[in-house]
Design a protein around this motif. Sequence first.
Motif, PDB file in Angstrom:
ATOM      1  N   VAL A   1       0.700  -1.137  -0.216  1.00 36.33           N
ATOM      2  CA  VAL A   1      -0.070   0.031   0.020  1.00 36.33           C
ATOM      3  C   VAL A   1       0.817   1.256  -0.109  1.00 36.33           C
ATOM      4  CG1 VAL A   1      -1.707   1.172   1.204  1.00 36.33           C
ATOM      5  CG2 VAL A   1      -1.983  -1.025   0.940  1.00 36.33           C
ATOM      6  N   LYS A   2       1.963   1.193   0.861  1.00 40.52           N
ATOM      7  CA  LYS A   2       2.734   2.544   0.865  1.00 40.52           C
ATOM      8  C   LYS A   2       3.735   2.566  -0.206  1.00 40.52           C
ATOM      9  CE  LYS A   2       3.286   3.608   5.836  1.00 40.52           C
ATOM     10  NZ  LYS A   2       2.898   5.067   5.672  1.00 40.52           N
ATOM     11  N   SER A   3       4.033   1.444  -0.875  1.00 37.07           N
ATOM     12  CA  SER A   3       4.578   1.810  -2.100  1.00 37.07           C
ATOM     13  C   SER A   3       3.895   2.408  -3.223  1.00 37.07           C
ATOM     14  CB  SER A   3       5.220   0.414  -2.618  1.00 37.07           C
ATOM     15  OG  SER A   3       6.090  -0.267  -1.772  1.00 37.07           O
ATOM     16  N   GLU A   4       2.577   1.832  -3.485  1.00 36.72           N
ATOM     17  CA  GLU A   4       1.699   2.514  -4.409  1.00 36.72           C
ATOM     18  C   GLU A   4       1.477   4.100  -3.881  1.00 36.72           C
ATOM     19  OE1 GLU A   4      -1.919   0.589  -4.159  1.00 36.72           O
ATOM     20  OE2 GLU A   4      -1.324  -1.292  -5.295  1.00 36.72           O
ATOM     21  N   LEU A   5       1.281   4.389  -2.472  1.00 40.56           N
ATOM     22  CA  LEU A   5       1.140   5.834  -2.135  1.00 40.56           C
ATOM     23  C   LEU A   5       2.526   6.489  -2.577  1.00 40.56           C
ATOM     24  CD1 LEU A   5      -0.230   8.190  -0.832  1.00 40.56           C
ATOM     25  CD2 LEU A   5       0.673   7.070   1.511  1.00 40.56           C
ATOM     26  N   VAL A   6       3.668   6.029  -2.368  1.00 43.32           N
ATOM     27  CA  VAL A   6       5.069   6.730  -2.663  1.00 43.32           C
ATOM     28  C   VAL A   6       4.903   6.934  -4.163  1.00 43.32           C
ATOM     29  CG1 VAL A   6       7.419   6.476  -3.029  1.00 43.32           C
ATOM     30  CG2 VAL A   6       5.978   5.714  -0.861  1.00 43.32           C
TER      31      VAL A   6
ATOM     32  N   GLN B   1       2.403   7.442  -6.190  1.00 41.85           N
ATOM     33  CA  GLN B   1       1.438   8.419  -6.670  1.00 41.85           C
ATOM     34  C   GLN B   1       2.033   9.770  -6.277  1.00 41.85           C
ATOM     35  OE1 GLN B   1      -2.330   7.304  -4.791  1.00 41.85           O
ATOM     36  NE2 GLN B   1      -2.355   5.622  -6.157  1.00 41.85           N
ATOM     37  N   LEU B   2       2.481   9.909  -5.000  1.00 39.11           N
ATOM     38  CA  LEU B   2       3.056  11.244  -4.433  1.00 39.11           C
ATOM     39  C   LEU B   2       4.237  11.700  -5.359  1.00 39.11           C
ATOM     40  CD1 LEU B   2       3.132  10.566  -0.499  1.00 39.11           C
ATOM     41  CD2 LEU B   2       1.435  11.964  -2.117  1.00 39.11           C
ATOM     42  N   ALA B   3       5.114  10.568  -5.603  1.00 40.86           N
ATOM     43  CA  ALA B   3       6.174  11.043  -6.534  1.00 40.86           C
ATOM     44  C   ALA B   3       5.785  11.718  -7.928  1.00 40.86           C
ATOM     45  CB  ALA B   3       7.210   9.801  -6.847  1.00 40.86           C
ATOM     46  N   GLU B   4       4.871  10.828  -8.476  1.00 36.46           N
ATOM     47  CA  GLU B   4       4.143  11.455  -9.576  1.00 36.46           C
ATOM     48  C   GLU B   4       3.845  13.081  -9.854  1.00 36.46           C
ATOM     49  OE1 GLU B   4       1.319   8.575 -10.901  1.00 36.46           O
ATOM     50  OE2 GLU B   4       2.667   7.285 -11.638  1.00 36.46           O
ATOM     51  N   ARG B   5       3.122  13.336  -8.580  1.00 31.41           N
ATOM     52  CA  ARG B   5       2.710  14.620  -8.518  1.00 31.41           C
ATOM     53  C   ARG B   5       3.767  15.699  -7.783  1.00 31.41           C
ATOM     54  NH1 ARG B   5      -1.927  11.925  -5.879  1.00 31.41           N
ATOM     55  NH2 ARG B   5      -1.014  12.706  -3.891  1.00 31.41           N
ATOM     56  N   GLY B   6       4.973  15.170  -7.551  1.00 32.64           N
ATOM     57  CA  GLY B   6       6.007  15.912  -6.948  1.00 32.64           C
ATOM     58  C   GLY B   6       6.053  16.190  -5.517  1.00 32.64           C
TER      59      GLY B   6
ATOM     60  N   VAL C   1       9.330  11.247  -0.003  1.00 28.18           N
ATOM     61  CA  VAL C   1      10.608  10.645   0.607  1.00 28.18           C
ATOM     62  C   VAL C   1      10.170  10.047   1.701  1.00 28.18           C
ATOM     63  CG1 VAL C   1      12.747  11.631   1.129  1.00 28.18           C
ATOM     64  CG2 VAL C   1      11.808  12.451  -0.914  1.00 28.18           C
ATOM     65  N   GLU C   2       9.326  10.660   2.695  1.00 24.92           N
ATOM     66  CA  GLU C   2       8.842  10.385   4.109  1.00 24.92           C
ATOM     67  C   GLU C   2       8.160   8.808   4.090  1.00 24.92           C
ATOM     68  OE1 GLU C   2       6.180  11.601   7.940  1.00 24.92           O
ATOM     69  OE2 GLU C   2       6.271  13.177   6.147  1.00 24.92           O
ATOM     70  N   HIS C   3       7.400   8.721   3.092  1.00 26.72           N
ATOM     71  CA  HIS C   3       6.801   7.510   2.973  1.00 26.72           C
ATOM     72  C   HIS C   3       7.690   6.277   2.483  1.00 26.72           C
ATOM     73  CE1 HIS C   3       2.555   8.525   4.161  1.00 26.72           C
ATOM     74  NE2 HIS C   3       2.732   9.795   3.416  1.00 26.72           N
ATOM     75  N   GLY C   4       8.675   6.778   1.594  1.00 23.13           N
ATOM     76  CA  GLY C   4       9.425   5.878   1.029  1.00 23.13           C
ATOM     77  C   GLY C   4      10.527   5.516   2.053  1.00 23.13           C
ATOM     78  N   ARG C   5      10.954   6.332   3.085  1.00 23.06           N
ATOM     79  CA  ARG C   5      11.823   5.915   4.338  1.00 23.06           C
ATOM     80  C   ARG C   5      10.778   4.720   5.362  1.00 23.06           C
ATOM     81  NH1 ARG C   5      14.395  11.813   5.423  1.00 23.06           N
ATOM     82  NH2 ARG C   5      15.907  11.828   3.735  1.00 23.06           N
ATOM     83  N   GLU C   6       9.679   5.245   5.251  1.00 30.13           N
ATOM     84  CA  GLU C   6       8.834   4.207   6.188  1.00 30.13           C
ATOM     85  C   GLU C   6       8.679   2.983   5.443  1.00 30.13           C
ATOM     86  OE1 GLU C   6       5.060   5.804   6.756  1.00 30.13           O
ATOM     87  OE2 GLU C   6       5.633   7.736   8.001  1.00 30.13           O
ATOM     88  N   VAL C   7       8.772   2.807   4.162  1.00 29.85           N
ATOM     89  CA  VAL C   7       8.565   1.505   3.455  1.00 29.85           C
ATOM     90  C   VAL C   7       9.938   0.738   3.689  1.00 29.85           C
ATOM     91  CG1 VAL C   7       8.478   0.356   1.287  1.00 29.85           C
ATOM     92  CG2 VAL C   7       6.945   2.252   1.776  1.00 29.85           C
ATOM     93  N   ALA C   8      10.851   1.570   3.680  1.00 33.88           N
ATOM     94  CA  ALA C   8      12.474   0.796   4.309  1.00 33.88           C
ATOM     95  C   ALA C   8      12.056   0.289   5.263  1.00 33.88           C
ATOM     96  CB  ALA C   8      13.352   1.527   3.775  1.00 33.88           C
ATOM     97  N   GLN C   9      11.693   1.049   6.234  1.00 32.57           N
ATOM     98  CA  GLN C   9      12.116   0.838   7.727  1.00 32.57           C
ATOM     99  C   GLN C   9      10.773  -0.578   7.949  1.00 32.57           C
ATOM    100  OE1 GLN C   9      13.760   1.772  10.197  1.00 32.57           O
ATOM    101  NE2 GLN C   9      12.948   0.300  11.385  1.00 32.57           N
TER     102      GLN C   9
END
Length: 387
Positions: free
Chosen positions: A223-228, A230-235, A240-248
């Motif tokens: 779920v968070k990967s899809e959110l990341v 979508q957020l990246a596509e909109r700039g 970045v924050e959600h991407g770090r959460e995915v990694a954690q």
Amino acid sequence: MTTTRQWSIFFGYTAYSTVAVLMMVPLGVLLLLDARFPALMVVQPVATTVLLVQILVGGWSGWRIMRRWSRSPATAMHGRWDLPRLGILQQDPGLLLLAALSAVIAVATVPAGSDPRLLLASMALLLVVAGLCWPWWVGALAALALGLVGIALGAAAPPIAVGFALVLAGVTSTRATLWLAAVVRELEDAREAHSQLAVAEERLRFARDLHDVTGRDLSVIAVKSELVAQLAERGDPRAVEHGREVAQIARTSLAEIRALVRGYREADLAAELRGTASLLRSAHAAVQIEGTAEDVPAEFTETAAWVLREGGTNILRHADATTVTITLGPEGITLVNDGASAGTEVLEGSGLTGLRERLDPTCHLTARREAGTFTLDVRFEHTGESR
């Protein structure tokens, strides 16, 4: 069914006992009727010779019937009230040959008005062989009919009564023998199924634990990967924050998986020893334990526990052991079972190969097969650490 050593031994005993009963019944009938082969051979050489051939054919036919039955599927082996039925006797050429030989003896004895005792012995043999597949009450009625035929042919009633009892005993004993063999066969099938179930339950337990640990984390990561994305596509900088959460979350999940596998592999040696012994005993193997978990150095307890788990599982899956000896000591751990197949060469499959790969480099594994036993031996090379 899968052929096991216990079943093979018991079937051999049952089959030879049944064949012996089949061949002894006509001889017993002649003995009870006070008939001797030398005298019969002089008076009726053709009929006597045919009876001897028939006795041999009866034993051969009984053996064929037993072999076919032992190799047939173990379903519907017996009814609710009846003893086991073979269901293949009518297709066996031995029965037709027995009937034909009885007809030859009848032609050689009855029309001439000579001694009917050879015919009675021949019919007794035919009845007992046929009784392997007939219900017991059919065999009893047939034996009674044979006795009445003997009286009609002029034989004395007392010997005929004893002969009837002998034939009835032959029919019922062969039926009871088959019933006992059927029970042993069902127990062997149940034992094999129990062993396979024990292995499957352990795999299911690990799979269930793995699913519980990783299922939720993987769903959150997806779920968070899809959110990341979508957020990246909109700039959106929140990507970045959600991407770090995915990694954690991924790191946390990986740590949990490692802990799960470590807990699976690093079993308590004493508990693993009790569990392995209990599992093997539930498969009707006599387990003898020499030494205790405390005898194994602390640095090798994890290795010994893993050897116990894998060795016990392999005995259940690949051996037909009746006795298992587990030896633990400061120098190593050894598992010996008497379920080895024929031959002396040991071909290492995935089980032994995987176990060898998991062992510490300081440990040495050997496997050997000799005199019907299989030995799995792991030696420890001490590094000087204290317990």
